[in-house]
Design a protein around this motif. Structure first.
Motif, PDB file in Angstrom:
ATOM      1  N   THR A 194       0.834  -1.213   0.000  1.00  0.00           N
ATOM      2  CA  THR A 194       0.000   0.000   0.000  1.00  0.00           C
ATOM      3  C   THR A 194       0.862   1.254   0.000  1.00  0.00           C
ATOM      4  N   LYS A 195       0.646   2.117   0.956  1.00  0.00           N
ATOM      5  CA  LYS A 195       1.325   3.409   0.953  1.00  0.00           C
ATOM      6  C   LYS A 195       2.060   3.633   2.262  1.00  0.00           C
ATOM      7  N   VAL A 196       3.262   4.159   2.126  1.00  0.00           N
ATOM      8  CA  VAL A 196       4.063   4.535   3.285  1.00  0.00           C
ATOM      9  C   VAL A 196       4.499   5.983   3.085  1.00  0.00           C
ATOM     10  N   THR A 197       4.463   6.751   4.126  1.00  0.00           N
ATOM     11  CA  THR A 197       4.887   8.155   4.035  1.00  0.00           C
ATOM     12  C   THR A 197       5.785   8.486   5.211  1.00  0.00           C
ATOM     13  N   ASN A 198       6.861   9.200   4.910  1.00  0.00           N
ATOM     14  CA  ASN A 198       7.679   9.750   5.993  1.00  0.00           C
ATOM     15  C   ASN A 198       7.901  11.232   5.711  1.00  0.00           C
ATOM     16  N   GLU A 199       8.836  11.812   6.405  1.00  0.00           N
ATOM     17  CA  GLU A 199       8.993  13.262   6.309  1.00  0.00           C
ATOM     18  C   GLU A 199       9.588  13.710   4.985  1.00  0.00           C
ATOM     19  N   VAL A 200      10.151  12.797   4.209  1.00  0.00           N
ATOM     20  CA  VAL A 200      10.798  13.218   2.968  1.00  0.00           C
ATOM     21  C   VAL A 200      10.148  12.649   1.711  1.00  0.00           C
ATOM     22  N   ALA A 201       9.388  11.572   1.817  1.00  0.00           N
ATOM     23  CA  ALA A 201       8.872  10.926   0.616  1.00  0.00           C
ATOM     24  C   ALA A 201       7.657  10.072   0.934  1.00  0.00           C
ATOM     25  N   SER A 202       7.017   9.637  -0.145  1.00  0.00           N
ATOM     26  CA  SER A 202       5.957   8.636  -0.042  1.00  0.00           C
ATOM     27  C   SER A 202       6.307   7.481  -0.961  1.00  0.00           C
ATOM     28  N   LEU A 203       5.831   6.323  -0.590  1.00  0.00           N
ATOM     29  CA  LEU A 203       6.064   5.117  -1.381  1.00  0.00           C
ATOM     30  C   LEU A 203       4.720   4.448  -1.624  1.00  0.00           C
ATOM     31  N   PHE A 204       4.426   4.246  -2.908  1.00  0.00           N
ATOM     32  CA  PHE A 204       3.174   3.624  -3.292  1.00  0.00           C
ATOM     33  C   PHE A 204       3.463   2.238  -3.858  1.00  0.00           C
ATOM     34  N   ILE A 205       2.779   1.233  -3.333  1.00  0.00           N
ATOM     35  CA  ILE A 205       2.988  -0.145  -3.764  1.00  0.00           C
ATOM     36  C   ILE A 205       1.627  -0.739  -4.096  1.00  0.00           C
ATOM     37  N   PRO A 206       1.399  -1.127  -5.357  1.00  0.00           N
ATOM     38  CA  PRO A 206       0.100  -1.708  -5.722  1.00  0.00           C
ATOM     39  C   PRO A 206      -0.071  -3.094  -5.118  1.00  0.00           C
ATOM     40  N   ALA A 207      -1.271  -3.600  -5.217  1.00  0.00           N
ATOM     41  CA  ALA A 207      -1.601  -4.861  -4.568  1.00  0.00           C
ATOM     42  C   ALA A 207      -0.729  -6.022  -5.065  1.00  0.00           C
ATOM     43  N   ASP A 208      -0.390  -6.030  -6.361  1.00  0.00           N
ATOM     44  CA  ASP A 208       0.403  -7.157  -6.862  1.00  0.00           C
ATOM     45  C   ASP A 208       1.887  -7.030  -6.514  1.00  0.00           C
ATOM     46  N   ARG A 209       2.281  -5.863  -6.014  1.00  0.00           N
ATOM     47  CA  ARG A 209       3.645  -5.602  -5.547  1.00  0.00           C
ATOM     48  C   ARG A 209       4.705  -5.799  -6.621  1.00  0.00           C
ATOM     49  N   LYS A 210       4.332  -5.777  -7.877  1.00  0.00           N
ATOM     50  CA  LYS A 210       5.310  -5.946  -8.945  1.00  0.00           C
ATOM     51  C   LYS A 210       5.953  -4.625  -9.345  1.00  0.00           C
ATOM     52  N   SER A 211       5.544  -3.556  -8.716  1.00  0.00           N
ATOM     53  CA  SER A 211       6.166  -2.270  -8.965  1.00  0.00           C
ATOM     54  C   SER A 211       6.025  -1.417  -7.710  1.00  0.00           C
ATOM     55  N   SER A 212       6.742  -0.328  -7.690  1.00  0.00           N
ATOM     56  CA  SER A 212       6.584   0.638  -6.606  1.00  0.00           C
ATOM     57  C   SER A 212       6.924   2.013  -7.151  1.00  0.00           C
ATOM     58  N   THR A 213       6.360   3.040  -6.550  1.00  0.00           N
ATOM     59  CA  THR A 213       6.596   4.401  -7.003  1.00  0.00           C
ATOM     60  C   THR A 213       7.038   5.260  -5.833  1.00  0.00           C
ATOM     61  N   LEU A 214       8.198   5.842  -5.999  1.00  0.00           N
ATOM     62  CA  LEU A 214       8.717   6.799  -5.024  1.00  0.00           C
ATOM     63  C   LEU A 214       8.224   8.176  -5.412  1.00  0.00           C
ATOM     64  N   SER A 215       7.627   8.885  -4.469  1.00  0.00           N
ATOM     65  CA  SER A 215       7.133  10.222  -4.731  1.00  0.00           C
ATOM     66  C   SER A 215       7.879  11.219  -3.849  1.00  0.00           C
ATOM     67  N   LEU A 216       8.521  12.176  -4.507  1.00  0.00           N
ATOM     68  CA  LEU A 216       9.246  13.236  -3.797  1.00  0.00           C
ATOM     69  C   LEU A 216       8.462  14.535  -3.971  1.00  0.00           C
ATOM     70  N   PRO A 217       7.905  15.063  -2.909  1.00  0.00           N
ATOM     71  CA  PRO A 217       7.112  16.293  -3.033  1.00  0.00           C
ATOM     72  C   PRO A 217       8.026  17.527  -3.090  1.00  0.00           C
ATOM     73  N   ARG A 218       7.713  18.441  -3.966  1.00  0.00           N
ATOM     74  CA  ARG A 218       8.400  19.737  -3.979  1.00  0.00           C
ATOM     75  C   ARG A 218       9.925  19.594  -3.952  1.00  0.00           C
ATOM     76  N   VAL A 219      10.478  19.042  -5.011  1.00  0.00           N
ATOM     77  CA  VAL A 219      11.929  18.811  -5.054  1.00  0.00           C
ATOM     78  C   VAL A 219      12.685  20.138  -5.082  1.00  0.00           C
ATOM     79  N   SER A 220      13.921  20.060  -4.595  1.00  0.00           N
ATOM     80  CA  SER A 220      14.822  21.207  -4.636  1.00  0.00           C
ATOM     81  C   SER A 220      16.098  20.804  -5.363  1.00  0.00           C
TER      82      SER A 220
END
Lengths: 109, 121
Positions: A53-79
């Protein structure tokens, strides 16, 4: 052996959200997914880790679909300081790990 | 606290010589990992230690490579009869052991050392 692929490179502007996807086929049931950031001449630095599913910490979020064959790192407001190479790391069974091919992120002013 | 340390930071050796690379993990970390990163390339997993035991050595590139860990702490990666293709940065990482059946929650991240840059001439 599992293959773990990522886009080779991405460009973004400061303040934008960046999403980097890692494809990891054949990931085993008990394996988890970790993302790292690497600057030149340094060892990888932990960003975030998840199993499903989804994990979030102070620097990023990680999205993992149900089949877990992929994952997406999300970086908000990059510098500019987020310019680096980003790797996913996947456990592929007992005592084995595979890094993704790496995504070179360039943040533009 | 202290992080993972590796020594030497740089090593230049002649083809055919043996080299030893050392890794000092974070105190209390029972798991230790070795990786290799060739110039401009990605990260390649070599071997994992659980305590002093390496259950699977198939990730080592050839039989010239060996690794050991003593006292559940320091690890040494040895490359015999070095070849030019062995030139790379060798990275060590350590972590707590992932508990059986882990399904998220506490992080079991691997902490990486700065690496040893090996150049074989």
């Amino acid at each position: 052996l599992a293959k773990t692929t990522q886009p080779i490179s991405m460009d973004s502007y400061e303040g934008q959200e960046v999403n980097i996807t890692c494809s990891h086929n054949n990931i085993a049931t008990n394996d988890y997914i970790t993302w790292y950031q690497q600057f030149p001449s340094q060892g990888p630095r932990f960003i975030i880790q998840g199993y499903k599913t989804k994990v979030t910490n102070e620097v990023a979020s990680l999205f993992i679909p149900a089949d877990r064959k992929s994952s997406t790192l999300s970086l908000p407001r990059v510098s500019l300081s987020d310019t680096a190479v980003y790797y996913c790391l996947v456990g592929v069974g007992t005592y084995k790990y595979i890094f993704g091919t790496g995504t070179r992120l360039k943040v533009l002013a | 606290g202290a992080g993972v340390s590796q020594s030497p930071s740089n090593k230049v050796t002649e083809k055919g010589k043996d080299v030893e690379l050392r890794c000092d993990p974070i105190s209390g970390h029972t798991a230790l990992y070795w990786y290799r990163q060739s110039l401009g390339q990605g990260l390649e997993f070599l071997i994992y230690f659980q305590g002093n035991s390496a259950p699977d050595k198939s990730g080592l590139p050839s039989d010239r490579f060996s690794a050991e860990r003593t006292g559940g702490s320091v690890s040494t990666l040895t490359i015999q009869r070095t070849q030019q293709e062995d030139s790379a940065v060798y990275l060590c990482a350590s972590s707590f052991n992932l508990p059986s059946g882990w399904r998220g929650g506490l992080s079991y991240e691997q902490y990486f050392g700065p690496g040893t840059r090996l150049t074989v001439t």
